[in-house]
Design an enzyme around this catalytic site. Sequence first.
Site, PDB file in Angstrom:
ATOM      1  N   HIS A 147     -18.408 -13.923  -2.928  1.00 42.04           N
ATOM      2  CA  HIS A 147     -18.913 -15.286  -1.989  1.00 42.04           C
ATOM      3  C   HIS A 147     -20.212 -14.854  -1.499  1.00 42.04           C
ATOM      4  CE1 HIS A 147     -14.398 -15.534  -1.339  1.00 42.04           C
ATOM      5  NE2 HIS A 147     -14.527 -16.003  -2.576  1.00 42.04           N
TER       6      HIS A 147
ATOM      7  N   LYS B  93      -9.044 -20.738  -5.525  1.00 47.60           N
ATOM      8  CA  LYS B  93     -10.390 -21.254  -5.467  1.00 47.60           C
ATOM      9  C   LYS B  93     -11.527 -20.157  -6.092  1.00 47.60           C
ATOM     10  CE  LYS B  93     -12.742 -20.059  -1.722  1.00 47.60           C
ATOM     11  NZ  LYS B  93     -12.982 -19.865  -0.274  1.00 47.60           N
ATOM     12  N   ASP B  94     -10.817 -18.971  -5.857  1.00 46.55           N
ATOM     13  CA  ASP B  94     -12.078 -18.063  -6.502  1.00 46.55           C
ATOM     14  C   ASP B  94     -11.888 -17.920  -8.135  1.00 46.55           C
ATOM     15  OD1 ASP B  94     -12.783 -17.349  -3.923  1.00 46.55           O
ATOM     16  OD2 ASP B  94     -11.651 -15.393  -3.864  1.00 46.55           O
TER      17      ASP B  94
ATOM     18  N   HIS C   5     -20.738 -11.076  -2.212  1.00 51.03           N
ATOM     19  CA  HIS C   5     -20.137 -10.122  -1.770  1.00 51.03           C
ATOM     20  C   HIS C   5     -18.352 -10.181  -2.090  1.00 51.03           C
ATOM     21  CE1 HIS C   5     -17.408  -8.108   1.507  1.00 51.03           C
ATOM     22  NE2 HIS C   5     -17.940  -7.013   1.027  1.00 51.03           N
TER      23      HIS C   5
ATOM     24  N   LYS D  92     -23.662  -8.945   6.263  1.00 50.21           N
ATOM     25  CA  LYS D  92     -22.402  -8.482   6.614  1.00 50.21           C
ATOM     26  C   LYS D  92     -22.369  -6.966   6.876  1.00 50.21           C
ATOM     27  CE  LYS D  92     -20.485 -12.213   4.085  1.00 50.21           C
ATOM     28  NZ  LYS D  92     -20.131 -12.636   2.613  1.00 50.21           N
TER      29      LYS D  92
ATOM     30  N   GLN E  85     -20.511 -13.010  14.445  1.00 57.07           N
ATOM     31  CA  GLN E  85     -19.324 -13.307  14.076  1.00 57.07           C
ATOM     32  C   GLN E  85     -18.314 -11.977  13.356  1.00 57.07           C
ATOM     33  OE1 GLN E  85     -18.350 -17.135  12.385  1.00 57.07           O
ATOM     34  NE2 GLN E  85     -16.647 -16.126  11.020  1.00 57.07           N
ATOM     35  N   ASP E  86     -17.349 -11.597  13.863  1.00 56.64           N
ATOM     36  CA  ASP E  86     -16.355 -10.690  13.449  1.00 56.64           C
ATOM     37  C   ASP E  86     -15.299 -11.222  12.670  1.00 56.64           C
ATOM     38  OD1 ASP E  86     -16.572  -7.961  15.800  1.00 56.64           O
ATOM     39  OD2 ASP E  86     -18.215  -8.820  14.488  1.00 56.64           O
TER      40      ASP E  86
ATOM     41  N   TYR F  70     -15.186  -6.984   9.136  1.00 56.77           N
ATOM     42  CA  TYR F  70     -16.508  -7.231   9.005  1.00 56.77           C
ATOM     43  C   TYR F  70     -17.374  -7.943  10.055  1.00 56.77           C
ATOM     44  CZ  TYR F  70     -15.124 -11.101   6.254  1.00 56.77           C
ATOM     45  OH  TYR F  70     -14.694 -12.183   5.535  1.00 56.77           O
TER      46      TYR F  70
ATOM     47  N   GLU G 146     -20.677 -22.708   1.450  1.00 57.88           N
ATOM     48  CA  GLU G 146     -19.902 -21.642   0.762  1.00 57.88           C
ATOM     49  C   GLU G 146     -20.320 -21.519  -0.748  1.00 57.88           C
ATOM     50  OE1 GLU G 146     -15.619 -22.072   1.946  1.00 57.88           O
ATOM     51  OE2 GLU G 146     -15.626 -20.090   2.401  1.00 57.88           O
TER      52      GLU G 146
HETATM   53  C1  LIG Z   1     -14.749 -16.542   5.379  1.00 54.83           C
HETATM   54  C2  LIG Z   1     -14.313 -17.797   6.698  1.00 54.83           C
HETATM   55  C3  LIG Z   1     -13.081 -18.544   6.313  1.00 54.83           C
HETATM   56  N1  LIG Z   1     -12.437 -19.086   7.218  1.00 54.83           N
HETATM   57  C4  LIG Z   1     -11.114 -19.768   6.935  1.00 54.83           C
HETATM   58  C5  LIG Z   1     -11.099 -20.964   5.647  1.00 54.83           C
HETATM   59  C6  LIG Z   1      -9.998 -20.709   4.933  1.00 54.83           C
HETATM   60  O1  LIG Z   1      -8.973 -21.692   5.582  1.00 54.83           O
HETATM   61  C7  LIG Z   1      -9.392 -19.297   5.336  1.00 54.83           C
HETATM   62  C8  LIG Z   1      -9.408 -18.214   4.409  1.00 54.83           C
HETATM   63  O2  LIG Z   1     -10.704 -18.251   3.685  1.00 54.83           O
HETATM   64  P1  LIG Z   1     -11.182 -17.811   2.333  1.00 54.83           P
HETATM   65  O3  LIG Z   1     -10.097 -17.951   1.364  1.00 54.83           O
HETATM   66  O4  LIG Z   1     -12.632 -18.135   2.152  1.00 54.83           O
HETATM   67  O5  LIG Z   1     -11.096 -16.052   2.907  1.00 54.83           O
HETATM   68  P2  LIG Z   1     -11.707 -14.921   1.811  1.00 54.83           P
HETATM   69  O6  LIG Z   1     -11.425 -14.833   0.490  1.00 54.83           O
HETATM   70  O7  LIG Z   1     -11.214 -13.750   2.566  1.00 54.83           O
HETATM   71  O8  LIG Z   1     -13.345 -14.985   2.150  1.00 54.83           O
HETATM   72  C9  LIG Z   1     -14.185 -13.963   2.429  1.00 54.83           C
HETATM   73  O9  LIG Z   1     -14.237 -13.108   1.212  1.00 54.83           O
HETATM   74  C10 LIG Z   1     -15.463 -12.360   0.991  1.00 54.83           C
HETATM   75  C11 LIG Z   1     -14.861 -11.013   0.963  1.00 54.83           C
HETATM   76  C12 LIG Z   1     -16.542 -12.564   1.893  1.00 54.83           C
HETATM   77  O10 LIG Z   1     -17.341 -11.676   1.884  1.00 54.83           O
HETATM   78  C13 LIG Z   1     -16.554 -13.554   2.854  1.00 54.83           C
HETATM   79  O11 LIG Z   1     -16.978 -13.188   4.113  1.00 54.83           O
HETATM   80  C14 LIG Z   1     -15.700 -14.545   2.585  1.00 54.83           C
HETATM   81  O12 LIG Z   1     -15.866 -15.635   1.763  1.00 54.83           O
HETATM   82  O13 LIG Z   1     -10.141 -18.783   6.554  1.00 54.83           O
HETATM   83  C15 LIG Z   1     -12.817 -19.406   8.411  1.00 54.83           C
HETATM   84  O14 LIG Z   1     -12.258 -20.003   9.393  1.00 54.83           O
HETATM   85  N2  LIG Z   1     -14.024 -18.531   8.761  1.00 54.83           N
HETATM   86  C16 LIG Z   1     -14.547 -17.563   7.904  1.00 54.83           C
HETATM   87  O15 LIG Z   1     -15.681 -16.980   8.136  1.00 54.83           O
END
Ligand SMILES: Cc1cn([C@H]2C[C@H](O)[C@@H](COP(=O)(O)OP(=O)(O)O[C@H]3O[C@H](C)C(=O)[C@H](O)[C@H]3O)O2)c(=O)[nH]c1=O
Length: 181
Positions: free
Chosen positions: A62, A169-170, A119, A72, A47-48, A132, A143
Site C-alpha cells: 500500500h 481489496k488487496d 509498504h 511510516k 497519526q499512529d 506504526y 489510497e
Molecule cells: C490505513 C487506514 C485504514 N483505515 C480504515 C479503512 C478500513 O475501513 C479499515 C482497514 O483498512 P485497510 O484494510 O486498508 O487496513 P490495512 O490493510 O492494514 O492497511 C494498511 O496496510 C499497510 C501495511 C500499510 O502500510 C498502510 O498503512 C495501510 O494501507 O481501516 C483508517 O480509518 N485509517 C487508516 O489510516
Amino acid sequence: MIVKETKLANCFVLEPKVFNDSRGYFLESFNQNTFQKVTGLSVNFVQDNESMSSKGVLRGLHFQTGEFAQAKLVRVIKGKVLDVAVDLRKDSITYGEYVAEELSEDNKKQLFVPRGFAHGFVVLSNTAIFSYKCDNYYNKASEGGIIYNDKSLNIDWKLEEKDFIISEKDLLLPTLQSINS
Ligand SMILES: Cc1cn([C@H]2C[C@H](O)[C@@H](COP(=O)(O)OP(=O)(O)O[C@H]3O[C@H](C)C(=O)[C@H](O)[C@H]3O)O2)c(=O)[nH]c1=O
C-alpha cells in the site's frame, strides 16, 4: 539506538536501546531528537496506527498518492512479521527495488519507510500486533497499491502461497507496470 541505512536511500532499520531488569523491559519506541540525529531526517508524525493479524495475513503493498503520501515508522509489539518496503520514487536509482526485514517483539527492530514507497507485511507468528507512525493523515481517496506477487518485484514473502490470508481489496491491486502505463 542502532541505526542502519538500507540499500534504499533514507530507508532505515532502527534498533532502540532496551533496558531490561527483573520487572521486564523499557524502551523509547520513538524520540524525535534521537530519530533526527541518527537518520538526519526531520519527520513530523501525525497519526499512529495499530493492526492485529493472524499467521499468514499479508497486508499490502500500500501507499498513498500525491500530497497525502506517507512516511511510516513501523514496528511489531507482539509476534513477528516480514516487513517489505518497495522504492517507487520516480527519480530513484533503486526504483522498483525492495528491502525485507523481520520485525518482531524479540528483536524490537523498526523500519522507517520514506514517502514514495509501497509498504506491506506478512505475519510469520501465530498473531502479530503491528504499530506504526505516519507523517501524513489517512486519505481514502489517495489510497494506492501494488499486488503482492507482482513478478517485476519478485518479493520473497517467505510463506507458501497457500498460507496467505489476503483481503479481497488487496487481491485486486494492480501491477507496478499497469500503474505506470
Ligand atoms: C490505513 C487506514 C485504514 N483505515 C480504515 C479503512 C478500513 O475501513 C479499515 C482497514 O483498512 P485497510 O484494510 O486498508 O487496513 P490495512 O490493510 O492494514 O492497511 C494498511 O496496510 C499497510 C501495511 C500499510 O502500510 C498502510 O498503512 C495501510 O494501507 O481501516 C483508517 O480509518 N485509517 C487508516 O489510516
